[in-house]
Design a protein around this motif. Structure first.
Motif, PDB file in Angstrom:
ATOM      1  N   ALA A 123       0.834  -1.214   0.000  1.00  0.00           N
ATOM      2  CA  ALA A 123       0.000   0.000   0.000  1.00  0.00           C
ATOM      3  C   ALA A 123       0.867   1.262   0.000  1.00  0.00           C
ATOM      4  CB  ALA A 123      -0.926  -0.015   1.205  1.00  0.00           C
TER       5      ALA A 123
ATOM      6  N   TRP B 299       1.576   3.028  -3.287  1.00  0.00           N
ATOM      7  CA  TRP B 299       0.435   3.601  -4.019  1.00  0.00           C
ATOM      8  C   TRP B 299       0.814   4.950  -4.629  1.00  0.00           C
ATOM      9  CZ3 TRP B 299      -4.527   3.156  -5.757  1.00  0.00           C
ATOM     10  CH2 TRP B 299      -5.282   4.315  -5.909  1.00  0.00           C
TER      11      TRP B 299
ATOM     12  N   TYR C 268      -3.876  -0.974  -1.098  1.00  0.00           N
ATOM     13  CA  TYR C 268      -4.137   0.407  -0.677  1.00  0.00           C
ATOM     14  C   TYR C 268      -5.614   0.597  -0.331  1.00  0.00           C
ATOM     15  CZ  TYR C 268      -4.576   5.464  -0.897  1.00  0.00           C
ATOM     16  OH  TYR C 268      -4.853   6.782  -0.591  1.00  0.00           O
TER      17      TYR C 268
END
Ligand code: KG4
Ligand code: ZN
Length: 342
Positions: free
Chosen positions: A179, A182, A240
């Motif tokens: 994540a 991202w 994410y």
């Protein structure tokens, strides 16, 4: 294993703090295998003993739950035996109480910690592989669970979704790593959206199994029924969005609990608070509004120091202490449920 020295008040010196991680053992199986956990406990406990001088021990704190029965009983029987051999009392201690107190341990010097006082009423959010709970702390001796998951725990959701994406156990940190890569320009094109389960429900409960199922269907759809692998970028986009969904639900429910009970402090414990997204989400939502206690990195995932502290505090009420010759350890453990926080 942890060895703590106290001044009889709320200051502690950590003489030993060791975590015998079992991650490598369980990784192969994609999750915790109870009998392997038991075997590892049986191997590790005697090794730990070599580091302790029994003459310095006045009290033994041992976790009696909640957790995996085979592993718990290995620890309980071992502690019971030691208590007898060393002639010291035993205090059966609740695992979740340990997570609560872990957030209060503050330090100005290495290994010297004190317990920060709490402004009541407080709300504790406990997020781990087995629990997702909101606890109202009205006073030092009045604790009440006011919200709970109806199905999967939040850490379990991270672990299972990670597994579906082919990531190793434990999944939370793997999802966190992905994540963090991202990039809106690169990853929003996938248009991945996940539900925020129960975010608008009027109660303080949680549900994460639907989110897990949504991830399952999403992966199936994107891989034509698992005919191809997810790309790294797709994994980043899913990770994410999953972190966002979970963070939003937790922040919203904590906010509802804080408003409902006019809480003046928030304490957070459990392995999942290692998540940067959740830490940042809670800090930005509550950091300026109420007293916020987040655990030091050292005490986030399961560790014995938090059990030592919770056990020591519990032992200040003598009725919670078990003398080494007492036959009724089981009975004292069974007193369990909420009274354990006292
Ligand atoms: O409290 P804990 O060490 O053990 C239990 O009592 O369950 O929590 C373990 C859980 C696992 O589900 C793991 O995936 C999660 O904490 N976890 C994380 C992170 N680090 C550990 N979840 C999200 N982000 C992380 N960085
Ligand atoms: Zn835990």
């Amino acid at each position: 294993m942890s060895l703590l020295q106290t001044d009889g008040g709320t200051s502690f010196t950590i003489l030993a703090h060791e975590v015998a991680s079992q991650i490598d053992v369980h990784k192969e199986w994609g999750g915790v295998v109870p009998m392997l956990a038991k075997r590892e406990h049986m191997n590790n406990l005697p090794l730990m003993l070599e580091k302790i001088n029994p003459e310095n021990v006045d009290l033994i704190a041992v976790t009696y739950g909640p957790g995996l029965e085979p592993a718990l009983w290995t620890g309980i029987l071992f502690a019971k035996d030691l208590a007898k051999r060393w002639g010291v009392p035993l205090v059966p201690t609740d695992h979740m109480a340990g997570h609560i107190y872990s957030s209060l341990l503050k330090s100005d010097e290495p290994n010297i910690y004190y317990l920060a006082p709490i402004t009541y009423p407080g709300i504790a959010l406990l997020i781990s592989g087995g629990h997702t709970e909101l606890v109202l702390m009205k006073s030092p001796s009045e604790f009440e669970v006011i919200g709970n998951t109806r199905d999967d725990a939040v850490g379990e959701c991270f672990d299972k979704c990670a597994r579906m994406m082919g990531l190793p156990y434990p999944g939370g940190p793997e999802i966190g790593k992905l994540a963090s890569k991202w990039d809106v320009a690169k990853h929003s094109q996938f248009g991945i959206t996940l539900p925020r389960p129960m975010i608008h429900s009027k109660d303080l409960d949680f549900s994460f199994s639907g989110l897990k199922t949504a991830v399952l269907y999403l992966i199936r759809e994107r891989t034509d029924g698992n005919k191809r692998e997810l790309s790294e970028d797709e994994k980043i986009a899913i990770s994410y969005e999953l972190e966002q969904a979970i963070t939003e639900v937790l922040v919203k429910k904590v906010g509802d609990a804080v408003d409902k009970y006019e809480a003046r402090s928030l304490l957070v414990g459990g392995g999942v608070i290692a998540s940067k997204s959740i830490r940042d989400g809670l800090t930005s939502a509550f950091g300026d509004k109420i007293e916020l206690h987040l655990p030091d990195k050292r005490f986030v995932t399961d560790n014995a120091t938090m059990i030592g502290i919770a056990g020591y505090l519990r032992s200040r009420n003598e009725s919670n202490i078990l003398q080494p010759d007492s036959p009724n350890l089981e009975a004292l453990c069974a007193k369990g449920n909420l009274s354990i926080y006292k």
